[in-house]
Design an enzyme around this catalytic site. Structure first.
Site, PDB file in Angstrom:
ATOM      1  N   GLU A  68      51.052  34.385  36.404  1.00 35.23           N
ATOM      2  CA  GLU A  68      49.950  34.880  37.221  1.00 35.23           C
ATOM      3  C   GLU A  68      50.440  35.911  38.241  1.00 35.23           C
ATOM      4  OE1 GLU A  68      46.722  34.444  37.284  1.00 35.23           O
ATOM      5  OE2 GLU A  68      46.526  32.906  35.750  1.00 35.23           O
TER       6      GLU A  68
ATOM      7  N   ASP B   2      39.768  34.381  40.469  1.00 33.80           N
ATOM      8  CA  ASP B   2      40.427  34.735  41.730  1.00 33.80           C
ATOM      9  C   ASP B   2      41.923  34.915  41.475  1.00 33.80           C
ATOM     10  OD1 ASP B   2      40.796  35.201  44.451  1.00 33.80           O
ATOM     11  OD2 ASP B   2      39.712  33.405  45.073  1.00 33.80           O
TER      12      ASP B   2
ATOM     13  N   LEU C 232      44.453  31.697  33.967  1.00 35.79           N
ATOM     14  CA  LEU C 232      43.778  30.863  34.952  1.00 35.79           C
ATOM     15  C   LEU C 232      42.976  31.681  35.955  1.00 35.79           C
ATOM     16  CD1 LEU C 232      46.364  28.045  35.804  1.00 35.79           C
ATOM     17  CD2 LEU C 232      44.504  28.030  34.128  1.00 35.79           C
ATOM     18  N   HIS C 233      43.411  32.900  36.232  1.00 34.68           N
ATOM     19  CA  HIS C 233      42.709  33.698  37.245  1.00 34.68           C
ATOM     20  C   HIS C 233      41.267  34.044  36.865  1.00 34.68           C
ATOM     21  CE1 HIS C 233      45.127  36.979  35.023  1.00 34.68           C
ATOM     22  NE2 HIS C 233      43.874  37.171  34.640  1.00 34.68           N
ATOM     23  N   HIS C 234      40.893  33.808  35.611  1.00 37.09           N
ATOM     24  CA  HIS C 234      39.522  34.104  35.195  1.00 37.09           C
ATOM     25  C   HIS C 234      38.509  33.039  35.622  1.00 37.09           C
ATOM     26  CE1 HIS C 234      41.834  36.601  32.287  1.00 37.09           C
ATOM     27  NE2 HIS C 234      40.804  37.415  32.425  1.00 37.09           N
TER      28      HIS C 234
END
Length: 342
Positions: free
Chosen positions: A278, A306, A249-251
């Site tokens: 994460e 983020d 998801l951080h991408h």
């Protein structure tokens, strides 16, 4: 590991931190050389001298001495007279036959591709608020195989912790989807613990080849299936007891993450769960150090990624329709597990 400000009086005006930061690339260069020489394995539990290490690594005695001294300065070794000794952490993570060995990650983290993304023009991605970075590399780019092979050990610790956690659930998962599986460690560790579990892995085909290879080594290949393609586009099926989203998801920006979580929710069995792994900084976004600093990695390598705090992740899950969201740290790793339930 010591820092550049250790031993300095509080509030002292000093250039030490600035100089240490400007020279940070020397730390990466030194650890890369040490790993490629397999220096930590050569030192062994009893320690060693530069003369013996020179012979063992086929490197000059002068080069080995200077490298080892810098590794002492950086906290990877201890020096006792003319002997160099391993620290407990170096023994665990940098001796090649250790089950927790992480040295292979250097091939990706200090690769020309990664160094170019970070160092060529950092001002540009700060001004832009993001970089095309790795997202601009095609699916068959060799960097993804380098990533899969190099990062397997890097994620192995958190994969084992997540598997152990899921195995304690009242109804352990049997049908598992591993999204952006990479080397496959998360799904494979679950399949090793849960003998009836079957895993479907989604990623680019060259990366899945590495995951299948690892599944064969783990003895679970008969229960391991792959679907090649983008997680946003492929039809991966339905009725999963558990969907894994490891370090993915951080991408992306919030809207994209919510959309993917919605797709996951629609693919779950009635009592299914989504497990998000994460680096999760605190609400202040400056602690703990590794999760907080990870936001910079996303700025340099993605258009809109983020490091999301707990509330941000929970809000995404709620927006996707999940009613229950819980966060659990995964020590000794810096990662956290977010479990989303319907």
């Amino acid at each position: 590991m010591s820092s550049a400000t250790d031993g300095m009086p509080a509030g002292e005006i000093s250039p030490y931190l600035l100089v240490d930061t400007m020279y940070a690339y020397t730390k990466s260069a030194a650890i890369k050389a040490a790993i490629e020489l397999d220096l930590f394995s050569a030192i062994g539990p009893e320690g060693s001298t530069t003369e013996k290490l020179s012979a063992a690594t086929n490197a000059s005695e002068r080069g080995v001495r200077i490298l080892c001294d810098l590794l002492v300065v950086n906290g990877f070794l201890v020096k006792d007279g003319t002997r160099y000794l391993l620290t407990p952490s170096s023994t665990a993570f940098l001796v090649r036959n250790s089950p927790a060995y992480m040295g292979a990650a250097i091939d990706f983290l200090v690769s020309p591709e990664m160094l170019g993304l970070f160092l060529t023009d950092p001002t540009a991605y700060v001004r832009n608020g993001g970089s095309l970075g790795l997202a601009n590399m095609e699916a068959n780019n060799p960097v993804w195989v380098k990533f899969a092979r190099g990062m397997e050990a890097f994620t192995g610790g958190s994969a084992m912790v997540v598997a152990a956690e899921a195995a304690t659930w009242p109804v352990p998962p049997r049908k598992i989807l591993d999204i952006a599986a990479g080397p496959g460690r998360f799904g494979i560790e679950l399949a090793k613990l849960l003998e009836t579990a079957e895993v479907v892995a989604v990623d680019w085909q060259p990366v899945l080849d590495v995951a299948v290879e690892n599944a064969e080594k783990a003895g679970i290949a008969a229960r391991y299936r792959v679907i090649a393609g983008s997680a946003f586009d492929v039809d991966w099926g339905r009725d999963y007891d558990l969907i894994l989203l490891p370090n993915f998801l951080h991408h992306f920006d919030v809207e994209t993450c919510v959309g993917l979580l919605r797709k996951c929710k629609a693919s779950l069995a009635a009592a299914g769960k989504v497990a998000v792994i994460e680096f999760v900084p605190n609400a202040d976004r400056v602690t703990p150090p590794i999760p907080a600093a990870f936001a910079w990695v996303m700025l340099a390598t993605t258009p809109k990624g983020d490091a999301y705090a707990e509330k941000e992740l929970a809000d995404m899950a709620n927006a996707a329709g999940f009613r229950s969201v819980s966060l659990k740290p995964l020590p000794p790793t810096p990662a956290s597990l977010l479990v989303c339930e319907q």
